[in-house]
Structure formats: structure tokens, C-alpha cells
Scaffold this active site. Structure first.
Site, short mmCIF file in Angstrom:
data_model
loop_
_atom_site.label_atom_id
_atom_site.label_comp_id
_atom_site.label_asym_id
_atom_site.label_seq_id
_atom_site.Cartn_x
_atom_site.Cartn_y
_atom_site.Cartn_z
CB SER A 63 -29.64 -2.03 35.67
OG SER A 63 -29.69 -3.70 35.59
CD GLU A 182 -33.83 -3.21 28.71
OE1 GLU A 182 -32.60 -2.87 28.98
OE2 GLU A 182 -34.22 -2.46 29.04
CG HIS A 281 -29.49 -2.69 29.86
ND1 HIS A 281 -30.76 -2.73 30.91
CD2 HIS A 281 -28.71 -3.46 31.56
CE1 HIS A 281 -30.15 -3.42 31.80
NE2 HIS A 281 -28.85 -3.01 32.45
#
Length: 343
Positions: A63, A182, A281
Site C-alpha cells: 500500500s 482491492e 486490499h
């Protein structure tokens, strides 16, 4: 090795006056990335005392950490401090501010705390309590943009797109990828859209009318079970999936060794099923570190193989390997082959 670095207004504050304070760093912004660079220099100078090899360092993150890794790959200031790179869900070819944009965003924060126009703005800002600076950032989310990273003329002498396309970036093997779903994590608790009109309006708010029309053509409602499902896919792809693959495409086109994955395993955890998160995610992290609880036999196999792929790449920098598993093809722009990591 893990590290701490400044974040938010303390790590990515591009006030122009900062460029005049230290002749060794005549640029503003990216303080958090410079903290990371300091840690990499520490590793280079000290890791041998802990049994490590300063000539074989892999950096990896997920991330925001993925953006950071990508930025180090692009940055000339990080040259020689690492030898492999792994990015999980995030690419630095979008969401990077120009120096002017960074300065304007810093001015927004300065104005919010009453320092804009002060005889010495930096002194005024440094006298503001931490809590007020944090409140000013929370109240002005646009003040740091998507990532806070800025083309500062030093750490990033040009936009990463320009550096990648010109081949003027660090020549290290790169492993990177994204997850199949995601976007789902960012919609937990959000009010769902239910009509085509709401879908169109949301796209226009996020992308502007011209781009929204293009997005709606690429993501037509007829391809999804609901307007909400379409929006979730759009947000996940635009924020994380496509930027990651865009970096892979540009790095590979420059002739660098590139390996790309899609993680699509849906963890057998009740909350994941209940909230329909899919391969959300961050879902790959417990597999990379072997910390998923409670895992099935299939999850254990997947975690073991992912750890073998990651560590063999760190060791060799080429042809990531895992026992009794598919060979990982090198990513090339002509074939676009990537490895799917699933159950």
C-alpha cells in the site's frame, strides 16, 4: 529489518521555505522518504554485524509502503542502497504532486493554522501544537493529495513516469502485483449507491465529466451485479491495480527484470465472507508472513509457496521459485504474463 518514518504533515510537507534551510537538501517535501533512505544507509553500514549482506538488500512494502518502494526505485538518491524491490498494491506513476502543487497544499495547512503570511512561516508552524496540525490535515484531506509524495527536484528530480520511460532509474529486479478485489475494503460502512444515475454522478465527482464518460464505457453497469459492485471495481482498479501494473509495464519496457502477480485468494475467515470482501486490499500480507489464523491446508500451501517466491527473489533477483509450483514468467509488455496466486 523494519523502520519508522514520518507520515502525514510531518513526513510529506512541501513548504518552499524548507528548501532554503539545509544546503545538503535544497528541496522541500518527501521527508518520510528521506527517513527511509537514512534507514537504508544504516543497513548498508551496519547490517554485516548482524549477519546480513549489505550487497544484497531487498526493500518491500504494501500500500503506502508499495508507493514508497516504487519511489526509491525511481530516485537517484537511493541508488546503491538496495538490490531488489517488491511492491504489493500501489504504484508511483499516478498521484504524485508537482513542486507547485506540493507548495500549494502546504499553504493550505499553513492557512488553516493561522501561519500563512507570517514573517517567518516555518517558525510559526513549528510553534503550532501537534494536535492542531493533525486537525488541520484531517479537515483538509486534499492538503496531502493521494500520497503526499512530490517531485521535489532532489529525491525525485522528475516525475516517476518520466524517469521510468527514460530508463533513468535504479537498475534492480522488481516484483510487484495487486489483489483481485482491492476496492472492497474502502467501502465498509459506506452508503451504497443503487441506481445508474448515482453511479454516473459518483464517477463525475471523482474523475470529472470527460473522464467519467470514459470510465463508464470501460466499466458498464451491464458487466456488474449492481451499481455498487461496479463502483467498488472502479475505485480499486484506479487507485491500486492499474497504477501497480502501469509501473510494471514501464519498468519492463526499459528492459529491467520484472515479475508481476495477481493475488486472488479469498481467505476463509467469517468476516471476509460476511462483508463480501473477496481478495481485499492487504489480504496477501498474512500469506507473505505466514500469520493467517486459522489457515486451511490450502492456505498453508499458498503461504509457504508465496514465502518461497518472495525469498528466492530476494536471494537471486531472478526467476522466483517455489517448490512444486508454477514457474513465474518474466513480465514483458508484449505478453503481459503474470502469476495468479490463489488457493
Amino acid at each position: 529489518v523494519t523502520l519508522n518514518y514520518r507520515v502525514g504533515v510531518f513526513g510529506f510537507f512541501a513548504h518552499g521555505a524548507l528548501a532554503t534551510e539545509d544546503a545538503a537538501f535544497p528541496y522541500a517535501g518527501n521527508q518520510g522518504l528521506l527517513d527511509q533512505r537514512a534507514a537504508l544507509r544504516w543497513v548498508r553500514d551496519n547490517i554485516a554485524a548482524f549477519g546480513g549482506d549489505p550487497g544484497n538488500v531487498t526493500i518491500f512494502g504494501e500500500s503506502a509502503g508499495s508507493w514508497d518502494v516504487c519511489s526509491h526505485v525511481a530516485s537517484p538518491l537511493s541508488a546503491g542502497l538496495f538490490h531488489r524491490a517488491i511492491s504489493e498494491s500501489g504504484g508511483c506513476t499516478v498521484g504524485i504532486a508537482t513542486a507547485g502543487e506540493g507548495a500549494a497544499r502546504a499553504s493550505t495547512i499553513s492557512t488553516a493554522v493561522g501561519c500563512n503570511g507570517a514573517p517567518d512561516e516555518l517558525a510559526c508552524l513549528r510553534a503550532v501544537p501537534v494536535s492542531e496540525l493533525l486537525d488541520a490535515t484531517d479537515s483538509n484531506p486534499e492538503a496531502l493529495g493521494t500520497s503526499g509524495i512530490v517531485v521535489d527536484g532532489g529525491f525525485l528530480p522528475a516525475h516517476p513516469r518520466t524517469l521510468f520511460d527514460g530508463g533513468t532509474f535504479n537498475d534492480v529486479p522488481y516484483l510487484l502485483g495487486a489483489n483481485a478485489d482491492e476496492g472492497t475494503l474502502f467501502f465498509i460502512g459506506a452508503t451504497e449507491i443503487t441506481t445508474p444515475a448515482e453511479y454516473t454522478a459518483t464517477l463525475q465527482t471523482r474523475f470529472g465529466p470527460a473522464l467519467a464518460a470514459q470510465v463508464e464505457t470501460l466499466y458498464p453497469l451491464t458487466s456488474y451485479p449492481s451499481p455498487q459492485a461496479a463502483l467498488v471495481r472502479v475505485i480499486g482498479d484506479s487507485a491500486l491495480v492499474c497504477p501497480t501494473y502501469d509501473v510494471a509495464r514501464r519498468v519492463s519496457a526499459a528492459g529491467r527484470r520484472t515479475y508481476v502477480y495477481e493475488f486472488s485468494r479469498v481467505a476463509p475467515i467469517p468476516v471476509v465472507t460476511l462483508l463480501k470482501l473477496g481478495a481485499f486490499h492487504g489480504a496477501e500480507i498474512p500469506y507473505v508472513f505466514g500469520s493467517l489464523e486459522p489457515p486451511t491446508a490450502g492456505d498453508r500451501r499458498l503461504a509457504t509457496r508465496m514465502q518461497e517466491y518472495w525469498t528466492s527473489f530476494a536471494e537471486r533477483g531472478r526467476n522466483p521459485r517455489a517448490s512444486r509450483s508454477t514457474a513465474w514468467p518474466r513480465f514483458r509488455t508484449k505478453t503481459y504474463q503474470m502469476l495468479r496466486l490463489d488457493g
